[in-house]
Write a protein that holds these residues in place. Structure first.
Motif, PDB file in Angstrom:
ATOM      1  N   ALA A  51       0.828  -1.208   0.000  1.00  0.00           N
ATOM      2  CA  ALA A  51       0.000   0.000   0.000  1.00  0.00           C
ATOM      3  C   ALA A  51       0.862   1.257   0.000  1.00  0.00           C
ATOM      4  CB  ALA A  51      -0.924   0.005   1.213  1.00  0.00           C
ATOM      5  N   GLY A  52       1.998   1.206   0.652  1.00  0.00           N
ATOM      6  CA  GLY A  52       2.856   2.379   0.772  1.00  0.00           C
ATOM      7  C   GLY A  52       3.417   2.880  -0.540  1.00  0.00           C
ATOM      8  N   LYS A  53       3.565   2.003  -1.513  1.00  0.00           N
ATOM      9  CA  LYS A  53       4.147   2.409  -2.789  1.00  0.00           C
ATOM     10  C   LYS A  53       3.122   2.787  -3.846  1.00  0.00           C
ATOM     11  CE  LYS A  53       8.638   0.383  -2.394  1.00  0.00           C
ATOM     12  NZ  LYS A  53       9.720  -0.238  -3.131  1.00  0.00           N
ATOM     13  N   ILE A  54       1.848   2.775  -3.490  1.00  0.00           N
ATOM     14  CA  ILE A  54       0.817   3.191  -4.442  1.00  0.00           C
ATOM     15  C   ILE A  54       0.813   4.715  -4.515  1.00  0.00           C
ATOM     16  CG2 ILE A  54      -1.665   3.262  -4.896  1.00  0.00           C
ATOM     17  CD1 ILE A  54      -1.900   0.578  -3.481  1.00  0.00           C
ATOM     18  N   ARG A  55       0.766   5.229  -5.714  1.00  0.00           N
ATOM     19  CA  ARG A  55       0.663   6.683  -5.882  1.00  0.00           C
ATOM     20  C   ARG A  55      -0.761   7.126  -5.518  1.00  0.00           C
ATOM     21  NH1 ARG A  55       5.194   8.780  -8.098  1.00  0.00           N
ATOM     22  NH2 ARG A  55       6.443   7.390  -9.377  1.00  0.00           N
ATOM     23  N   ILE A  56      -0.859   8.341  -4.992  1.00  0.00           N
ATOM     24  CA  ILE A  56      -2.134   8.846  -4.492  1.00  0.00           C
ATOM     25  C   ILE A  56      -3.171   9.003  -5.609  1.00  0.00           C
ATOM     26  CG2 ILE A  56      -3.248  10.856  -3.446  1.00  0.00           C
ATOM     27  CD1 ILE A  56      -1.821   9.127  -1.467  1.00  0.00           C
ATOM     28  N   ARG A  57      -2.761   9.519  -6.760  1.00  0.00           N
ATOM     29  CA  ARG A  57      -3.738   9.753  -7.828  1.00  0.00           C
ATOM     30  C   ARG A  57      -4.424   8.461  -8.284  1.00  0.00           C
ATOM     31  NH1 ARG A  57      -4.469  14.327 -11.727  1.00  0.00           N
ATOM     32  NH2 ARG A  57      -6.196  13.575 -12.965  1.00  0.00           N
ATOM     33  N   PRO A  58      -3.685   7.397  -8.614  1.00  0.00           N
ATOM     34  CA  PRO A  58      -4.369   6.150  -8.975  1.00  0.00           C
ATOM     35  C   PRO A  58      -5.221   5.586  -7.838  1.00  0.00           C
ATOM     36  CG  PRO A  58      -2.090   6.055  -9.655  1.00  0.00           C
ATOM     37  CD  PRO A  58      -2.249   7.290  -8.830  1.00  0.00           C
ATOM     38  N   LEU A  59      -4.794   5.834  -6.606  1.00  0.00           N
ATOM     39  CA  LEU A  59      -5.583   5.388  -5.461  1.00  0.00           C
ATOM     40  C   LEU A  59      -6.932   6.092  -5.444  1.00  0.00           C
ATOM     41  CD1 LEU A  59      -5.567   3.733  -2.776  1.00  0.00           C
ATOM     42  CD2 LEU A  59      -4.826   5.833  -1.679  1.00  0.00           C
ATOM     43  N   ARG A  87       2.879   6.048   1.333  1.00  0.00           N
ATOM     44  CA  ARG A  87       3.819   6.015   2.454  1.00  0.00           C
ATOM     45  C   ARG A  87       4.365   7.418   2.705  1.00  0.00           C
ATOM     46  NH1 ARG A  87       8.475   2.175   1.435  1.00  0.00           N
ATOM     47  NH2 ARG A  87       8.646   3.592  -0.301  1.00  0.00           N
ATOM     48  N   GLY A  88       4.265   7.848   3.935  1.00  0.00           N
ATOM     49  CA  GLY A  88       4.802   9.145   4.306  1.00  0.00           C
ATOM     50  C   GLY A  88       3.908  10.321   3.952  1.00  0.00           C
ATOM     51  N   LEU A  89       2.675  10.048   3.587  1.00  0.00           N
ATOM     52  CA  LEU A  89       1.749  11.117   3.217  1.00  0.00           C
ATOM     53  C   LEU A  89       1.358  11.909   4.464  1.00  0.00           C
ATOM     54  CD1 LEU A  89       0.039  12.353   0.924  1.00  0.00           C
ATOM     55  CD2 LEU A  89      -1.763  10.776   1.580  1.00  0.00           C
ATOM     56  N   ASP A  90       1.604  13.199   4.447  1.00  0.00           N
ATOM     57  CA  ASP A  90       1.299  14.048   5.594  1.00  0.00           C
ATOM     58  C   ASP A  90      -0.171  14.453   5.650  1.00  0.00           C
ATOM     59  OD1 ASP A  90       3.985  14.030   6.334  1.00  0.00           O
ATOM     60  OD2 ASP A  90       4.430  15.810   5.141  1.00  0.00           O
TER      61      ASP A  90
END
Length: 103
Positions: A51-59, A87-90
Motif C-alpha cells: 500500500a505504501g508504494k501506491i501513488r495517491i492519484r491512482p488510489l 507512504r509518508g503522506l502528511d
C-alpha cells in the motif's frame, strides 16, 4: 552517488519476480478498492510496502465515483502532489475527512 551493486543472473531474475509480484498485489488492492470490497481507510491504515508504494492519484481514481478529473481536483484542493505515494503522506487526515468511513 553510490554505485548499484552488480547482480548475478539469478539475483536479477529473483528481483524481477519480486517486482512483478509486488505490482500484481498493488493492482489487486486497487481492484478491490474499486469494487468496494475494502475502504480507503483500510488502504491508508496499512503499513506494508504494498500500500505504501501506491501513488495517491491512482488510489483516488480507484475509488467508486471518482474519475481522473475529480481526483485531480481533490489533490489540488488538499495540496497533494500527483506523484506522491501513500507512504509518508502528511495529508492523510485531510484525505480521510473527505471520505468518511461507510457503515
Amino acid at each position: 552517488m553510490t554505485t548499484l551493486p552488480r547482480l548475478t543472473a539469478d539475483a536479477r531474475a529473483q528481483a524481477l519476480k519480486n517486482a512483478i509480484a509486488a505490482r500484481k498485489e498493488r493492482s489487486e488492492l486497487l481492484i478491490r478498492l474499486k469494487a468496494g470490497q475494502i475502504s480507503l481507510h483500510e488502504v491508508l491504515d496499512r503499513t506494508d510496502t504494498v500500500a505504501g508504494k501506491i501513488r495517491i492519484r491512482p488510489l483516488l481514481e480507484a475509488l467508486p465515483g471518482i474519475g481522473k478529473i475529480r481526483a485531480g481536483q481533490l489533490l489540488d484542493h488538499i495540496g497533494i502532489s500527483e506523484r506522491r505515494r501513500v507512504r509518508g503522506l502528511d495529508q492523510k487526515a485531510k484525505l480521510l475527512d473527505l471520505f468518511p468511513p461507510q457503515k
